[in-house]
Design an enzyme around this catalytic site. Structure first.
Site, PDB file in Angstrom:
ATOM      1  N   GLY A  78       0.592  -1.170   0.047  1.00 17.73           N
ATOM      2  CA  GLY A  78      -0.056  -0.041  -0.031  1.00 17.73           C
ATOM      3  C   GLY A  78       0.755   1.429  -0.046  1.00 17.73           C
ATOM      4  O   GLY A  78       0.276   2.310  -0.096  1.00 17.73           O
ATOM      5  N   GLU A  79       2.180   1.021   0.224  1.00 15.00           N
ATOM      6  CA  GLU A  79       2.926   2.416   0.028  1.00 15.00           C
ATOM      7  C   GLU A  79       2.773   3.033  -1.222  1.00 15.00           C
ATOM      8  O   GLU A  79       2.871   2.413  -2.214  1.00 15.00           O
ATOM      9  CB  GLU A  79       4.452   2.058   0.499  1.00 15.00           C
ATOM     10  CG  GLU A  79       4.863   1.592   1.814  1.00 15.00           C
ATOM     11  CD  GLU A  79       6.264   1.401   1.998  1.00 15.00           C
ATOM     12  OE1 GLU A  79       6.988   1.522   1.000  1.00 15.00           O
ATOM     13  OE2 GLU A  79       6.524   1.017   2.996  1.00 15.00           O
ATOM     14  N   ARG A  94     -12.505  20.640   9.767  1.00 12.97           N
ATOM     15  CA  ARG A  94     -13.831  20.596  10.703  1.00 12.97           C
ATOM     16  C   ARG A  94     -13.146  20.167  12.114  1.00 12.97           C
ATOM     17  O   ARG A  94     -13.805  20.678  13.319  1.00 12.97           O
ATOM     18  CB  ARG A  94     -14.741  19.506  10.684  1.00 12.97           C
ATOM     19  CG  ARG A  94     -15.728  19.774   9.465  1.00 12.97           C
ATOM     20  CD  ARG A  94     -16.712  18.913   9.263  1.00 12.97           C
ATOM     21  NE  ARG A  94     -16.145  17.625   8.368  1.00 12.97           N
ATOM     22  CZ  ARG A  94     -16.737  16.436   8.006  1.00 12.97           C
ATOM     23  NH1 ARG A  94     -17.882  16.453   8.168  1.00 12.97           N
ATOM     24  NH2 ARG A  94     -15.986  15.680   7.131  1.00 12.97           N
ATOM     25  N   HIS A 128     -13.968  25.314   5.890  1.00 16.93           N
ATOM     26  CA  HIS A 128     -15.124  25.074   6.754  1.00 16.93           C
ATOM     27  C   HIS A 128     -14.805  26.278   7.849  1.00 16.93           C
ATOM     28  O   HIS A 128     -15.936  26.909   8.495  1.00 16.93           O
ATOM     29  CB  HIS A 128     -14.857  23.779   7.669  1.00 16.93           C
ATOM     30  CG  HIS A 128     -15.980  23.687   8.650  1.00 16.93           C
ATOM     31  ND1 HIS A 128     -16.848  23.442   8.077  1.00 16.93           N
ATOM     32  CD2 HIS A 128     -15.841  23.453   9.890  1.00 16.93           C
ATOM     33  CE1 HIS A 128     -17.979  23.228   9.388  1.00 16.93           C
ATOM     34  NE2 HIS A 128     -17.296  23.143  10.334  1.00 16.93           N
ATOM     35  N   LYS A 179     -29.729  24.974  16.008  1.00 13.27           N
ATOM     36  CA  LYS A 179     -29.460  23.649  15.794  1.00 13.27           C
ATOM     37  C   LYS A 179     -28.339  23.185  17.058  1.00 13.27           C
ATOM     38  O   LYS A 179     -27.574  24.264  17.295  1.00 13.27           O
ATOM     39  CB  LYS A 179     -28.570  23.236  14.492  1.00 13.27           C
ATOM     40  CG  LYS A 179     -28.255  21.690  14.342  1.00 13.27           C
ATOM     41  CD  LYS A 179     -27.357  21.576  13.120  1.00 13.27           C
ATOM     42  CE  LYS A 179     -26.078  22.182  13.499  1.00 13.27           C
ATOM     43  NZ  LYS A 179     -25.012  21.803  12.320  1.00 13.27           N
ATOM     44  N   ARG A 232     -25.803  20.166  18.366  1.00 12.70           N
ATOM     45  CA  ARG A 232     -25.312  18.918  17.823  1.00 12.70           C
ATOM     46  C   ARG A 232     -24.548  18.025  18.960  1.00 12.70           C
ATOM     47  O   ARG A 232     -23.523  18.321  19.557  1.00 12.70           O
ATOM     48  CB  ARG A 232     -23.989  19.208  16.827  1.00 12.70           C
ATOM     49  CG  ARG A 232     -23.437  18.006  16.066  1.00 12.70           C
ATOM     50  CD  ARG A 232     -22.184  18.308  15.026  1.00 12.70           C
ATOM     51  NE  ARG A 232     -22.634  19.186  14.080  1.00 12.70           N
ATOM     52  CZ  ARG A 232     -23.235  18.462  12.961  1.00 12.70           C
ATOM     53  NH1 ARG A 232     -23.264  17.312  12.737  1.00 12.70           N
ATOM     54  NH2 ARG A 232     -23.440  19.178  12.080  1.00 12.70           N
ATOM     55  N   ASP A 292     -24.650  25.517   2.752  1.00 12.94           N
ATOM     56  CA  ASP A 292     -23.632  24.974   3.812  1.00 12.94           C
ATOM     57  C   ASP A 292     -22.390  25.050   3.037  1.00 12.94           C
ATOM     58  O   ASP A 292     -22.250  25.130   1.763  1.00 12.94           O
ATOM     59  CB  ASP A 292     -23.929  23.827   4.434  1.00 12.94           C
ATOM     60  CG  ASP A 292     -23.604  23.509   5.691  1.00 12.94           C
ATOM     61  OD1 ASP A 292     -22.749  24.342   6.120  1.00 12.94           O
ATOM     62  OD2 ASP A 292     -24.065  22.622   6.522  1.00 12.94           O
ATOM     63  N   THR A 335     -22.720  13.669   6.076  1.00 14.60           N
ATOM     64  CA  THR A 335     -23.900  12.349   6.225  1.00 14.60           C
ATOM     65  C   THR A 335     -25.317  13.023   5.454  1.00 14.60           C
ATOM     66  O   THR A 335     -26.268  12.276   5.672  1.00 14.60           O
ATOM     67  CB  THR A 335     -24.076  11.813   7.456  1.00 14.60           C
ATOM     68  OG1 THR A 335     -24.251  12.901   8.647  1.00 14.60           O
ATOM     69  CG2 THR A 335     -22.655  11.215   7.862  1.00 14.60           C
ATOM     70  N   ALA A 336     -25.532  14.256   5.394  1.00 12.24           N
ATOM     71  CA  ALA A 336     -26.662  15.090   5.161  1.00 12.24           C
ATOM     72  C   ALA A 336     -27.747  14.815   6.350  1.00 12.24           C
ATOM     73  O   ALA A 336     -28.986  15.284   5.848  1.00 12.24           O
ATOM     74  CB  ALA A 336     -27.175  14.394   3.897  1.00 12.24           C
TER      75      ALA A 336
END
Length: 315
Positions: free
Chosen positions: A42-43, A100, A134, A196, A198, A222, A227-228
């Site tokens: 995977g390198e 984020r 963000h 809102k 969270r 936004d 994940t909506a």
């Protein structure tokens, strides 16, 4: 765009091949020759297959899913360019992953957005061009120049062309009010805000709506839709409070986990996104409209190369 400096080189890695080809076409250059391979464990192995000595190089790479793989590709490419004597190494990140995680919201949390900035700088980058961070303060995590582009004009132009009437621009949370206001200014519309809470990551709970949405066409805006959960809850709340129709838009369509199913089954009439993150075939549903950021990014690259103003793009 004419008389392109032969010392301007544009390369792309694995995350944004489509948009990179568009950008190169708009600028009027060929994408640089590069081979990206994997060892059996995977390198990542990268080989630049043309001379870039003394060149101003622009690498197009979003750190979207698979995030860590794309980030590692970028760091290895920067190192390769540095060792091949590139004059400048300019990172073009339509989507800045880990954005984020920009502060310590709780004790003993990392500030991963700063860590990513450190990695990019230490690897040898000389400039970053990115789109709709963000948190705008992430620009301060870098000690190299950073050009922060805005996706709002692209989204606003699209909704202007639709000729919608009696609209209201809605921010899905308090943090997005500045973005919503910029959109509202362009569309000459009022704004509303979803209050809102969270309780934990990727879980949102709508509390109430600040502003008048009764009988109006609501446009939710936004920067990221992951994940909506937030955007679909907000759409439901707007309909329950009398909105006649709900559109939604974002710059970065992460669309992970149950996002596509949620959007398909939601009150959202149309979701407008940009190609800052490449959409997979299974994400291309009828409700989703994709706009291109290639002309904006191409113009920004040319302006950086010719030492012209970037802010003039948004005046």
């Amino acid at each position: 765009m004419q008389s392109i400096d032969p010392k301007l080189k544009v390369f792309t890695l694995s995350s944004n091949q489509g948009v990179a080809e568009e950008i190169a076409k708009v600028i009027g250059v060929e994408l640089g020759k590069i081979a990206v391979a994997r060892f059996s464990d995977g390198e990542i192995q990268i080989n630049i297959e043309e001379s870039i000595r003394g060149c101003d190089v622009y690498i197009i790479q979003s750190t979207s899913s698979p995030v860590n793989q794309n980030l590692m590709e970028l760091l290895i490419m920067i190192d390769a360019l540095k060792r091949a004597s590139a004059k400048t190494i300019n990172i073009v990140m339509p989507y800045y992953g880990y954005a984020r995680q920009d502060r310590k919201a709780r004790s003993r949390e990392p500030i991963t957005a700063k860590l990513v900035a450190n990695l990019i700088e230490t690897a040898g980058a000389t400039r970053v061009i990115t789109l709709d961070l963000h948190a705008p303060q992430i620009q301060g995590f870098f000690d190299i120049p950073i050009d922060h582009l805005m996706g709002v004009p692209i989204l606003a132009d699209y909704f202007n062309s639709k000729g919608l009437e009696d609209i209201v621009i809605v921010s899905p949370d308090h943090g997005g009010v500045t973005r919503a206001r910029k959109m509202a200014d362009r569309l000459k519309a009022p704004i509303a805000i979803i209050d809102k809470r969270r309780p934990k990551p990727n879980v949102a709970e709508v509390m109430n709506i600040v502003g008048n949405v009764q009988g109006k066409t609501a446009i939710l805006i936004d920067d990221i839709i992951d994940t909506a959960g937030t955007i679909t809850l907000a759409a439901n709340a707007l309909v329950e409070n009398g909105a006649s129709a709900v559109y939604a838009c974002c710059t970065h369509p992460v669309l992970s986990g149950p996002a596509i199913e949620r959007i398909q089954n939601s009150n959202i009439k149309e979701l407008v996104v940009t190609n800052s993150i490449a959409l997979h075939d299974d994400m291309r549903i009828e409700k989703i409209v994709e706009l291109s950021v290639a002309p904006l990014i191409a113009e920004a690259i040319v302006r950086v190369h010719e030492q012209e103003s970037i802010s003039a793009l948004f005046d």
